[in-house]
Design an enzyme around this catalytic site. Structure first.
Site, PDB file in Angstrom:
ATOM      1  CG  HIS A  38      -3.882  -0.822  -2.248  1.00 32.35           C
ATOM      2  ND1 HIS A  38      -4.351   0.490  -2.370  1.00 32.35           N
ATOM      3  CD2 HIS A  38      -3.575  -1.002  -1.142  1.00 32.35           C
ATOM      4  CE1 HIS A  38      -4.402   0.950  -1.052  1.00 32.35           C
ATOM      5  NE2 HIS A  38      -3.981   0.005  -0.307  1.00 32.35           N
ATOM      6  CB  SER A  42      -0.836   0.073   1.206  1.00 33.45           C
ATOM      7  OG  SER A  42      -0.389  -0.157   2.372  1.00 33.45           O
ATOM      8  CE  LYS A  55      -7.693   0.096   0.660  1.00 27.87           C
ATOM      9  NZ  LYS A  55      -8.136   1.324   1.738  1.00 27.87           N
TER      10      LYS A  55
HETATM   11  N1  PLP Z   1      -5.248  -3.708   3.498  1.00 30.26           N
HETATM   12  C1  PLP Z   1      -4.608  -2.707   2.890  1.00 30.26           C
HETATM   13  C2  PLP Z   1      -3.340  -3.535   2.053  1.00 30.26           C
HETATM   14  C3  PLP Z   1      -4.915  -1.359   2.882  1.00 30.26           C
HETATM   15  O1  PLP Z   1      -4.098  -0.544   2.143  1.00 30.26           O
HETATM   16  C4  PLP Z   1      -6.036  -0.995   3.648  1.00 30.26           C
HETATM   17  C5  PLP Z   1      -6.479   0.247   3.462  1.00 30.26           C
HETATM   18  O2  PLP Z   1      -6.256   1.106   4.000  1.00 30.26           O
HETATM   19  C6  PLP Z   1      -6.727  -2.117   4.350  1.00 30.26           C
HETATM   20  C7  PLP Z   1      -6.409  -3.327   4.058  1.00 30.26           C
HETATM   21  C8  PLP Z   1      -7.863  -1.408   5.220  1.00 30.26           C
HETATM   22  O3  PLP Z   1      -9.030  -1.419   4.358  1.00 30.26           O
HETATM   23  P1  PLP Z   1     -10.385  -0.280   4.872  1.00 30.26           P
HETATM   24  O4  PLP Z   1      -9.711   1.004   4.494  1.00 30.26           O
HETATM   25  O5  PLP Z   1     -11.250  -0.714   3.904  1.00 30.26           O
HETATM   26  O6  PLP Z   1     -10.332  -0.874   6.259  1.00 30.26           O
END
Ligand code: PLP
Length: 634
Positions: A454, A426, A485
């Site tokens: 992502h 991320s 996303k």
């Molecule tokens: N996993 C990854 C790799 C992320 O980048 C994110 C985002 O922030 C999440 C999980 C968490 O997702 P959410 O924003 O839907 O809680």
């Protein structure tokens, strides 16, 4: 009950050189030995300075009549706004002790090379009296008297430990006071202590980031000899009672922590946006290009998605009224799950309230203390938190390094466990080496789990994600993803075999013990997924074209970052500089976040650019040019 002195010293070995990284000591009852030893070992193994190579635990039986009981010095905190003011406050206290040449004392403290122990300084002649001037003298064999009320009494362990030490030292024969500044670059509070005025904390005695620090015991011969003083400091066992200390300040830890974040340029705030999550947003009365959003396919404000969500809201209402296992599963929830399973080509799927709670819930349900989890060092915080919550053994492997992963897996061959990785990292935007990861998981009979936050809607010809990107027919056992996303909405999901989904419905606490998402939210994901599957994989194509185009723009403007995904990290390093560039870009009309510790490692602050399908080539050209210019200037 028997008492024991328990000491821990931890060091790291680099070549022939051994560096101290942690130390602590306690006086414990026999029934506390295991718990206290475990807690000291945990402390030694989880230092910010890195893992210990050598840990020495020393346990000595001691008799109660060998122990002196002392009341903790009364504590007073002097708040100062800058270091000069702090040093003046320290000087005032030294004068009260009769030190006329107090400035020299501060110089000595801040200029002496770092020592593990303290100096003993004759207050009249300023002669150093400690026999070994490279090691100094260490006050040891002390602890606080344990009592329930003392557990929450002080804000930080190392403050509490400092007060125990200062109390012991203040009662040493011939010692009339002590001054101490920590050599921890992030801890600028120091103290002056004596029997005369107690323990005076001064909130700034050095600049943030400075490694200077030390400890001086001020000596004035009144009773016995220097040998008596040293013997007391090094051998006398002391237990300190906290009862008569002043009332605790429950806000002290919070205030200090906020102050520290500001000083380190790590303080975070929210920015208020006055419009929808489009490629342009209204911020601070100005239209700016949004280049930080994960709304990659621009579905968050899509008219068709909104119309469908609103119509579902008319029928199903806005709240679900219960958790999924009670009253919170509607037709809309089940429809979305069926659609997700079809989209990812798995038997079944399950929606969680966010990506974060999906990771925490899945990992903590699947693994427990007898398992081993192999986790990439750059995995998302929600994976890290899920690993911690599971209580499994966590083995962190080098970022996307499949050789390191296999070596570590081999060291634990035969163990039950899980390999877990982001599909697209991320904060770095790179892609996991999935075929190799799956080979290792299969060979060693480990579960494989991939976080597609992502990659969904971004990778693969039709946006189906990481498996489509690599053309794989075999899928990871657990395909986790987010609806927040590329799909533009809210929620997390997991796709996999039916038995996995049934297990999670029964065991994942974050799924079970929370009210389910609103039917409106679920409907927006159904609509976005339908668009993606039926007509709008052209948005995916547009995004992928923008990704290729932006790589070329960056190259043209002398920036070395390359990415195959929508995430482009431009590493700046220094937190303050990264913040400055991000603020300047905002003034120029580009909303780009500066990402800092703890999201990324200290000193690796970066601009994180997130592309959308609907950014224009002109925008991409312009922003690359602005960044190129600013990066050149720093
Ligand atoms: N996993 C990854 C790799 C992320 O980048 C994110 C985002 O922030 C999440 C999980 C968490 O997702 P959410 O924003 O839907 O809680």
């Amino acid at each position: 009950m028997d008492l024991f002195s328990l000491k821990m010293r931890a060091s790291q070995n680099k070549g022939r050189q051994s560096t101290h990284i942690s130390g602590a000591e306690k006086i414990v009852r026999s029934n506390e030995i295991y718990q206290e030893t475990t807690s000291l070992l945990r402390r030694a193994l989880t230092r910010p300075l890195g893992e210990a190579d050598f840990i020495n635990i020393k346990l000595e039986r001691t008799a109660d009549d060998e122990i002196i009981y002392l009341n903790a010095l009364p504590v007073q905190t002097v708040e100062v706004t800058h270091v000069e003011e702090g040093l003046q406050e320290a000087q005032k206290r030294l004068e009260q002790l009769g030190a006329l040449t107090n400035e020299r004392i501060l110089d000595l403290l801040l200029q002496a090379p770092a020592m593990r122990g303290a100096m003993i300084l004759d207050i009249d002649t300023l002669t150093r009296l400690e026999p070994d001037q490279t090691r100094g003298v260490r006050a040891t064999y002390m602890d606080k008297v344990k009592q329930c009320s003392s557990i929450n009494y002080l804000d930080k362990n190392h403050f509490e430990e400092a007060l125990v030490l200062a109390t012991k030292v203040a009662h040493a024969p011939n010692i009339i006071g002590e001054i101490c500044i920590s050599d921890d670059p992030d801890y600028v509070t120091g103290y002056v202590a004596s029997k005369k005025f107690g323990y005076v904390r001064i909130t700034k005695l050095k600049h943030f980031g400075s490694h200077l620090g030390g400890r001086i015991f001020l000596y004035k011969q009144t009773e016995g000899t220097l040998q008596d003083t040293i013997r007391y400091l090094q051998e006398q066992k002391v237990l300190v009672q906290f009862e008569q200390s002043p009332k605790p300040n429950k806000w002290a830890k919070i205030d200090e922590s906020l102050e520290q974040l500001k000083n380190l340029n790590l303080y975070r705030t929210t920015k208020e946006i006055h419009s929808a999550a489009d490629p342009h947003v209204l911020y601070n009365k100005q239209q700016v290009a949004m280049m930080a959003s994960n709304n990659y396919l621009n579905f968050a404000n899509d008219e068709r998605v909104k119309a469908y969500a609103l119509s579902v809201g008319q029928t199903f209402g806005i709240g679900s009224g219960g958790s999924r296992l009670t009253t919170g599963t509607t037709t809309v929830h089940n429809t979305l799950e069926q659609k997700l399973a079809v989209f990812k080509g798995t038997e079944d799927a399950l929606v969680f309230n966010s990506g974060y709670v999906a990771n925490v819930g899945i990992i903590s349900a699947l693994c427990s203390k007898d398992d081993v989890i192999f986790s990439d060092e750059l995995n998302h915080a929600s994976i890290i938190d899920g690993c911690k919550m599971s209580q499994a053994q966590i083995v962190v492997y080098k970022h996307n390094d499949m050789q390191d992963l296999e070596e570590k897996v081999r060291q634990h061959a035969g163990c039950r466990g899980l390999i877990v990785s982001d599909a697209v990292f991320s904060m770095d935007g790179d892609i996991v080496h999935l075929p190799e990861l799956l080979r290792i998981a299969n060979q060693y009979e480990l579960f494989s789990m991939i976080d597609e936050a992502h990659s969904t809607g971004v990778l693969g010809q039709t946006g189906r994600g990481i498996c489509e990107h690599f053309g794989l027919t075999q899928k990871p056992d657990i395909l986790m993803g987010t609806l927040s996303k590329a799909l533009g909405g809210e929620g997390g999901f997991v796709c996999g075999e039916k038995r996995l989904i049934e297990f999670l419905k029964n065991k994942a606490r974050s799924f079970i013990f929370s009210t389910s998402l609103s039917p409106v939210t679920m409907a927006s994901s159904i609509a976005a997924l339908t668009l993606l599957m039926e007509e709008e994989s052209k948005q995916v194509q547009k995004l992928q074209q923008n990704i290729r185009y932006f790589n070329a723009c960056l190259a043209r403007h002398g920036i070395h970052t390359r990415s195959e995904t929508a995430i482009f990290p431009i590493i700046i390093g220094d937190e303050k500089k990264a913040m400055h560039i991000s603020e300047t870009l905002l003034e120029q009309g580009y909303y780009i976040s500066a990402i800092r510790y703890p999201t990324v490692a200290k000193g690796s602050a970066r601009l994180r650019i997130a592309l959308m399908a609907d950014h224009t080539q002109q925008q991409l050209d312009d922003v690359a040019s602005s960044i190129g210019q600013l990066v050149k200037e720093i």
